[in-house]
Scaffold this active site. Sequence first.
Site, mmCIF file in Angstrom:
data_model
loop_
_atom_site.group_PDB
_atom_site.id
_atom_site.type_symbol
_atom_site.label_atom_id
_atom_site.label_comp_id
_atom_site.label_asym_id
_atom_site.label_seq_id
_atom_site.Cartn_x
_atom_site.Cartn_y
_atom_site.Cartn_z
ATOM 1 N N ASP A 287 2.601 -0.785 0.590
ATOM 2 C CA ASP A 287 2.902 -1.834 -0.400
ATOM 3 C C ASP A 287 2.315 -3.185 -0.022
ATOM 4 O O ASP A 287 2.627 -4.203 -0.636
ATOM 5 C CB ASP A 287 4.412 -1.947 -0.646
ATOM 6 C CG ASP A 287 5.185 -2.478 0.556
ATOM 7 O OD1 ASP A 287 4.794 -2.171 1.695
ATOM 8 O OD2 ASP A 287 6.194 -3.174 0.359
ATOM 9 N N HIS B 153 4.308 -7.025 10.097
ATOM 10 C CA HIS B 153 4.718 -8.084 9.176
ATOM 11 C C HIS B 153 4.302 -9.416 9.798
ATOM 12 O O HIS B 153 4.661 -9.717 10.941
ATOM 13 C CB HIS B 153 6.241 -8.096 8.990
ATOM 14 C CG HIS B 153 6.785 -6.946 8.211
ATOM 15 N ND1 HIS B 153 6.748 -6.895 6.834
ATOM 16 C CD2 HIS B 153 7.404 -5.813 8.608
ATOM 17 C CE1 HIS B 153 7.320 -5.771 6.424
ATOM 18 N NE2 HIS B 153 7.720 -5.096 7.484
ATOM 19 N N SER C 52 7.315 1.622 0.551
ATOM 20 C CA SER C 52 6.648 1.036 1.714
ATOM 21 C C SER C 52 5.756 2.070 2.405
ATOM 22 O O SER C 52 4.862 2.627 1.795
ATOM 23 C CB SER C 52 7.685 0.442 2.661
ATOM 24 O OG SER C 52 7.083 -0.286 3.688
ATOM 25 N N HIS C 53 6.023 2.342 3.684
ATOM 26 C CA HIS C 53 5.184 3.280 4.446
ATOM 27 C C HIS C 53 5.849 4.638 4.602
ATOM 28 O O HIS C 53 5.380 5.467 5.383
ATOM 29 C CB HIS C 53 4.885 2.693 5.831
ATOM 30 C CG HIS C 53 6.116 2.435 6.646
ATOM 31 N ND1 HIS C 53 6.904 1.328 6.423
ATOM 32 C CD2 HIS C 53 6.708 3.147 7.625
ATOM 33 C CE1 HIS C 53 7.926 1.377 7.260
ATOM 34 N NE2 HIS C 53 7.830 2.467 7.998
ATOM 35 N N ASP D 84 2.519 -5.297 2.567
ATOM 36 C CA ASP D 84 3.166 -6.409 3.270
ATOM 37 C C ASP D 84 3.017 -6.307 4.790
ATOM 38 O O ASP D 84 3.467 -7.181 5.514
ATOM 39 C CB ASP D 84 4.641 -6.568 2.871
ATOM 40 C CG ASP D 84 5.502 -5.360 3.204
ATOM 41 O OD1 ASP D 84 4.990 -4.384 3.781
ATOM 42 O OD2 ASP D 84 6.707 -5.394 2.864
ATOM 43 N N ARG D 85 2.355 -5.240 5.282
ATOM 44 C CA ARG D 85 2.122 -5.099 6.722
ATOM 45 C C ARG D 85 0.637 -4.867 6.977
ATOM 46 O O ARG D 85 -0.006 -4.118 6.260
ATOM 47 C CB ARG D 85 2.945 -3.946 7.308
ATOM 48 C CG ARG D 85 4.444 -4.186 7.192
ATOM 49 C CD ARG D 85 5.238 -3.207 8.041
ATOM 50 N NE ARG D 85 4.938 -1.834 7.691
ATOM 51 C CZ ARG D 85 4.582 -0.902 8.573
ATOM 52 N NH1 ARG D 85 4.456 -1.196 9.849
ATOM 53 N NH2 ARG D 85 4.351 0.334 8.180
ATOM 54 N N ARG E 216 16.576 2.269 0.025
ATOM 55 C CA ARG E 216 15.524 3.265 0.147
ATOM 56 C C ARG E 216 16.129 4.662 0.178
ATOM 57 O O ARG E 216 17.132 4.882 0.852
ATOM 58 C CB ARG E 216 14.723 3.017 1.426
ATOM 59 C CG ARG E 216 13.313 3.541 1.394
ATOM 60 C CD ARG E 216 12.574 3.187 2.651
ATOM 61 N NE ARG E 216 12.524 1.759 2.923
ATOM 62 C CZ ARG E 216 12.014 1.230 4.026
ATOM 63 N NH1 ARG E 216 11.532 2.008 4.962
ATOM 64 N NH2 ARG E 216 11.991 -0.073 4.200
ATOM 65 N N LYS F 264 12.765 -3.661 -2.709
ATOM 66 C CA LYS F 264 12.808 -4.872 -1.894
ATOM 67 C C LYS F 264 13.105 -6.034 -2.834
ATOM 68 O O LYS F 264 12.518 -6.124 -3.915
ATOM 69 C CB LYS F 264 11.480 -5.093 -1.162
ATOM 70 C CG LYS F 264 11.202 -4.041 -0.097
ATOM 71 C CD LYS F 264 9.881 -4.291 0.620
ATOM 72 C CE LYS F 264 9.630 -3.219 1.675
ATOM 73 N NZ LYS F 264 8.327 -3.403 2.362
ATOM 74 N N ASP G 160 -0.424 -1.313 4.729
ATOM 75 C CA ASP G 160 0.539 -0.238 4.495
ATOM 76 C C ASP G 160 0.652 0.024 2.988
ATOM 77 O O ASP G 160 -0.096 -0.545 2.186
ATOM 78 C CB ASP G 160 1.900 -0.571 5.124
ATOM 79 C CG ASP G 160 2.666 -1.662 4.403
ATOM 80 O OD1 ASP G 160 2.052 -2.446 3.653
ATOM 81 O OD2 ASP G 160 3.894 -1.725 4.578
#
Length: 475
Positions: A246, A335, A105-106, A248-249, A16, A115, A244
């Site tokens: 992407d 997650h 992501s966030h 995944d959360r 990242r 990822k 979030d």
Amino acid sequence: MQHRFHPTILREYDIRGVIGETLGADDARAIGWAFGTLLREDGGRTVAVGYDGRISSPMLEHALVEGINASGCDVVRIGLGPTPMLYYAEASDEQIDGGIQITGSHNPPNYNGFKMVFRGRPFFGGDIQKLGKLAADGAFTSGIGSVATLDILGKYIERLLEGLAGIEPAKLETLRVGWDAGNGAAGPALEALAARLPGEHHLLFTDVDGHFPNHHPDPTVEANLADLRALVASKNLDFGVAFDGDGDRIGAIDGTGRVIWGDQLLMIYAEDLIKSRPKDQESVTIIADVKASRALFNRVAELGGEPLMWKTGHSLIKSKMKETGAPLAGEMSGHVFFADEYYGFDDALYAGIRLLAATARLGRSVTELRGSIPPMLNTPELRFQVDEARKFAAMEEITQRLTTAPGAEVTSVDTTDGVRVDTADGWWLLRASNTQDVLVARAESDTSEGLDRLLAQIDAQLAASGLDRTQSAAH
């Protein structure tokens, strides 16, 4: 060709960086080439590639695909979508050997990253360091790979809907739910999913926009749930779910607007899972990270499950699930991992479906389920800046002190991930972040006085190592 990455971008769980400063097209190309090289060396050949809605994602995807092809690997492009759709592509297709999702992501809009999943397992930690060394050495394989495009959204939606299998439609048709995609990559998938769901569904911010014009896409920060809370209140909905950037959360609120934190969601999922299993089956292991409430571990045990506390980090949790055969795991960060009737990866859309399933199967509203969770006084995650070179050394000093001379007030010390200290007042945690130059603290008690005493113990340990939590707040 040799390539050296900026030292800050090779993180513990992913890669990242800041576009134009620490991360660019050349880095993406080298990541693809190195990943493809490692995959070929392991006998693999085909890589699925997806990306999120950030402005920089298409540029990075183009370069990443070039790099993968240069290694001699083939690429299956699945396009814009949530990270779990990429995981699904890799897990459900035997012809696909690995996957890379381009996502920030966030993080703020100027960030992006990668990822990765490798032969059905998370690609993290030592794998990422190995990728960096391979690129620095220029030890790439070479070849000419092909590029194909796969529209997998429809199959992914069908698979998500299987999470409601076996539930009487009448138990779902009365549900009224709010959903907030936060202008993230889950938006189009959420629209397609909601159109197929029984009940009444109200959607917010499903247009993908990498500037995130409505609010920051991190549903674990309560301020980011304000729009969802207003929607649930104005429409008198049963509960609300947020994602979030992407997908995944997960974040959630009940019908009264109360936040359902990550460990509280896991309590609901655990009750549904354990009560749905035949009585003669062996006890199941349910994993939560070290930041989770003691109430969660107690509740899993009460239900007949085996609670297991493990290290924070989605890749670490996924690996521990594979090792233990746990059907369910989760983190405070939102997650949630279902290996029960699913693949074991973190998928917030599927977690949303399983929340619908839980309220239907348990016969109680989400508000009732949230209300039955014992009230605890706890701090939010307290994050404060400590130089990268100092944070792990400081944690070693604190761990050494607590394990050799803990003090009369300490009843136990768990060193799974940092230190989690139990006292008569409750517990406190101090750990080093694997992704930022910060230490993270948290405390939980039954009383405000107890919470104050726990925070004082944290501060005393920090002071003994020359650190001051109040003077080094991380932003």
